[in-house]
Design an enzyme around this catalytic site. Structure first.
Site, PDB file in Angstrom:
ATOM      1  N   SER A 155       0.802  -1.155   0.079  1.00 26.58           N
ATOM      2  CA  SER A 155       0.176  -0.009  -0.013  1.00 26.58           C
ATOM      3  C   SER A 155       0.751   1.323   0.032  1.00 26.58           C
ATOM      4  CB  SER A 155      -0.968  -0.140   1.193  1.00 26.58           C
ATOM      5  OG  SER A 155      -1.774   1.222   1.494  1.00 26.58           O
ATOM      6  N   TYR A 181      -0.252   0.008  10.476  1.00 27.17           N
ATOM      7  CA  TYR A 181      -0.639  -0.136   9.292  1.00 27.17           C
ATOM      8  C   TYR A 181       0.518  -0.023   8.449  1.00 27.17           C
ATOM      9  CZ  TYR A 181      -2.985  -0.991   4.992  1.00 27.17           C
ATOM     10  OH  TYR A 181      -3.521  -1.438   3.679  1.00 27.17           O
TER      11      TYR A 181
END
Length: 310
Positions: A155, A181
């Protein structure tokens, strides 16, 4: 820089139309929702035998049944896999039989409240990295038999931070759900970098990608207000373009199938092309230098092996 002729608007099915995966076997983690469904659809359309690895077996079976009908490919099956559970991951790998040509490490969790696994590991790192690390190493013999490709869905959130090796699991520092994350997504990229060093002679390649901004079940731990605030804080509020799941899966298909990546590991793709180095004036674009650091990649592998008992 590897360029493919595809771009932001490309769909996974467009890539699948020129890919011949007849006789190839694939696993897609998280293949029962979001871009995972479209990844399975495209791989099956290209002729691959696909196993959907998912926590919710019933939901995965419904997807499999639907895609068999839609694609005409009857070789779509389901396997139980909970990436947050090392027991589940090891069981899945142990039960796999025969060669494996494509491993799509697609599943993940995002921006969860501070949650710890039974081992005391922070959930996002435990799921997004440790789960896929154990799965990939557990399938090593099946992968090496056929010169396989491993695709890690990372990501642009990796730009939020490097892996903090001194305190990966937030035992001592304040927990930040986005930073947690981000480091798990950085780990997805570093995994491929070190795999390229360790597995070059095995015929296994591993690369990572950013699928794009897509509204999926991945955001289930966030309210709409929290998500919008995160977009505002990132500086991407005026530059963010949202993809459909079909477009989001396209980069996965490119990394899994393009001949341009034969024998190559450690790359990071976005919008179907290799990403440029990130710079200060690009919002959530490019690849961070710490995600391309060979020393960090080697350290991550050693920490992962030590933690997981390899």
């Amino acid at each position: 820089m590897i360029t493919t002729g595809y771009g932001f608007d490309t769909t996974a099915m467009e890539v699948a139309q020129v890919a011949d995966l007849a006789g190839r076997r694939a696993i897609v983690t998280g293949g029962a929702s979001g871009i995972g469904v479209e990844t399975v659809r495209a791989l099956a359309t290209a002729g691959a035998e696909v196993t959907i690895a998912a926590r919710d077996v019933d939901a995965a079976q419904r997807v499999a049944t639907s895609l068999i009908k839609a694609t005409g490919n009857k070789r779509i099956s389901v396997g139980k896999l909970d990436l947050s559970s090392q027991t589940s991951v090891k069981a899945f790998a142990r039960n796999w039989d025969g060669p494996l040509h494509l491993l799509i490490n697609n599943a993940g969790v995002m921006a969860t409240p501070l949650t710890r696994t039974p081992e005391g590991w922070e959930l996002q790192f435990a799921t997004n990295h440790f789960g896929h690390f154990t799965l990939t190493l557990g399938l090593f013999n099946s992968l090496r038999a056929e010169g396989a490709r491993v695709v890690n869905v990372s990501s642009s959130a990796h730009l939020m931070g490097a892996v903090e090796f001194d305190d990966i699991h937030y035992d001592h520092r304040p927990y930040d759900r986005w930073q947690a994350y981000g480091q798990s997504k950085t780990a997805n990229i570093l995994f491929g970098l070190e795999a390229g060093t360790r597995w070059a002679s095995e015929g296994i390649t591993m690369n990572a990608l950013m699928p794009g901004s897509i509204a999926t079940n991945l955001q289930r731990h966030l309210t709409q207000a929290e998500l919008q605030e995160r977009i505002r804080q990132s500086g991407a509020a005026t530059t963010r373009r949202v993809k459909t799941p079909e477009q989001g899966a396209a980069t996965t298909l490119v990394v899994a199938t393009t001949p341009l990546l034969a024998g190559i590991s450690g790359k990071y793709f976005e919008d179907c092309n290799e990403a440029a180095p990130a710079t200060g004036d690009t919002h959530l674009r490019g690849v961070a230098p710490y995600a391309q650091d060979p020393e960090a990649a080697a350290q991550l592998w050693k920490v992962s092996e030590a933690t997981l008992g390899f």
